[in-house]
Write a protein that holds these residues in place. Sequence first.
Motif, PDB file in Angstrom:
ATOM      1  N   SER A 139       5.195  35.558 -10.561  1.00  0.00           N
ATOM      2  CA  SER A 139       5.844  34.477 -11.297  1.00  0.00           C
ATOM      3  C   SER A 139       4.740  33.516 -11.728  1.00  0.00           C
ATOM      4  O   SER A 139       3.693  33.948 -12.214  1.00  0.00           O
ATOM      5  CB  SER A 139       6.906  33.815 -10.403  1.00  0.00           C
ATOM      6  OG  SER A 139       7.430  32.669 -11.018  1.00  0.00           O
ATOM      7  N   LYS A 162       9.809  32.608 -15.712  1.00  0.00           N
ATOM      8  CA  LYS A 162       9.134  32.697 -14.422  1.00  0.00           C
ATOM      9  C   LYS A 162      10.069  32.271 -13.287  1.00  0.00           C
ATOM     10  O   LYS A 162       9.984  32.784 -12.179  1.00  0.00           O
ATOM     11  CB  LYS A 162       7.850  31.867 -14.429  1.00  0.00           C
ATOM     12  CG  LYS A 162       6.761  32.461 -15.341  1.00  0.00           C
ATOM     13  CD  LYS A 162       6.366  33.869 -14.893  1.00  0.00           C
ATOM     14  CE  LYS A 162       5.173  34.426 -15.626  1.00  0.00           C
ATOM     15  NZ  LYS A 162       4.837  35.804 -15.200  1.00  0.00           N
ATOM     16  N   CYS A 180       3.252  33.052  -7.011  1.00  0.00           N
ATOM     17  CA  CYS A 180       3.266  32.089  -8.126  1.00  0.00           C
ATOM     18  C   CYS A 180       1.873  31.500  -8.285  1.00  0.00           C
ATOM     19  O   CYS A 180       1.517  30.526  -7.598  1.00  0.00           O
ATOM     20  CB  CYS A 180       4.245  30.959  -7.830  1.00  0.00           C
ATOM     21  SG  CYS A 180       5.934  31.516  -7.666  1.00  0.00           S
ATOM     22  N   LYS A 202       3.601  29.990  -3.337  1.00  0.00           N
ATOM     23  CA  LYS A 202       2.893  29.182  -4.339  1.00  0.00           C
ATOM     24  C   LYS A 202       1.407  29.217  -4.020  1.00  0.00           C
ATOM     25  O   LYS A 202       0.987  28.766  -2.948  1.00  0.00           O
ATOM     26  CB  LYS A 202       3.400  27.745  -4.287  1.00  0.00           C
ATOM     27  CG  LYS A 202       4.874  27.614  -4.650  1.00  0.00           C
ATOM     28  CD  LYS A 202       5.359  26.193  -4.379  1.00  0.00           C
ATOM     29  CE  LYS A 202       6.839  26.076  -4.726  1.00  0.00           C
ATOM     30  NZ  LYS A 202       7.437  24.822  -4.235  1.00  0.00           N
TER      31      LYS A 202
END
Length: 256
Positions: free
Chosen positions: A134, A152, A177, A231
């Motif tokens: 993503s 995303k 991500c 993330k």
Amino acid sequence: MFSLTGKNAYVTGGASGIGRAVAEIFIEHGAKVVIADVVEASVVAAEMGATAVYCNVAEEASVAESLSKATASLGGKLDIVVLNAGVGDVGSTLVETEQSLIEKVTKVNHWGVLYGMKHAPASMNDGGTIISTSSMAAFISVPGSAVYSAGKRAVTSLTEMAALELGRRSIRVNCVCPGYTATALGSGEEGQRICKVFTALGRVAEVEDMSGVYLFLASDASRYMTGQVLKVDGGWDCGPTEALLELVTGSSAAPS
Ligand SMILES: NC(=O)c1ccc[n+]([C@@H]2O[C@H](COP(=O)([O-])OP(=O)(O)OC[C@H]3O[C@@H](n4cnc5c(N)ncnc54)[C@H](O)[C@@H]3O)[C@@H](O)[C@H]2O)c1
């Protein structure tokens, strides 16, 4: 725990950037790798010791066909599937976004991952792992990137859904991500200026900052993780950095 010996891997968008670095680290750790890309990738694949298959992730039939070709070339089913191919086109404002950009970005970034999650399981061994790419744009909206950001965010949703549905086969599904990463897609000067001020680490990521995370998610080291969205953003979403506060308020301390 991080060994991929005996594993078969398939990486979309593996001809360059993050996908290429992921394919390379998988090979280093013992996997056999097929890269699936819309560009001719046989030379790149040969350089890294992989094989290449043509795949346009925006076309469902092409995704299904490339998965079949990958298993034929590897001589067995897949253990690791990385749905990473993407395009970085952003528009102007949402109201001005051209239909052609909406279709291109949505078909590649959103539908491309959907098709991968729909078709890959039939070509996979139980106990395998799927990793989607993503973007931090799924969480941090930068004006002018509505279609990219929405696509995303869809990838994170698809990841959770696939994790729920494939858990019964012990197939894990997780998502990475990336923040701005130095590739053809993300290496612009603007990204470097943004990262300097907006990330805790104060810099753009290199592809090697990403590939280790994919290795972790592909390996037994993450064997009880599924449906997770990681993330990898240098601390971008922690909040305003000292550099940002300094720029806005003239002081790196919290405003009183
Ligand atoms: N670089 C960044 O700053 C950044 C940040 C967040 C997320 N991402 C995401 O990371 C992923 C990889 O991007 P990258 O930065 O390595 O870019 P890149 O341009 O270096 O690599 C993208 C790869 O995807 C392939 N591709 C594009 N369209 C395709 C299609 N229709 N079918 C099959 N392959 C296709 C390209 O040929 C290329 O090899 C993308 O999903 C991107 O959105 C990148």
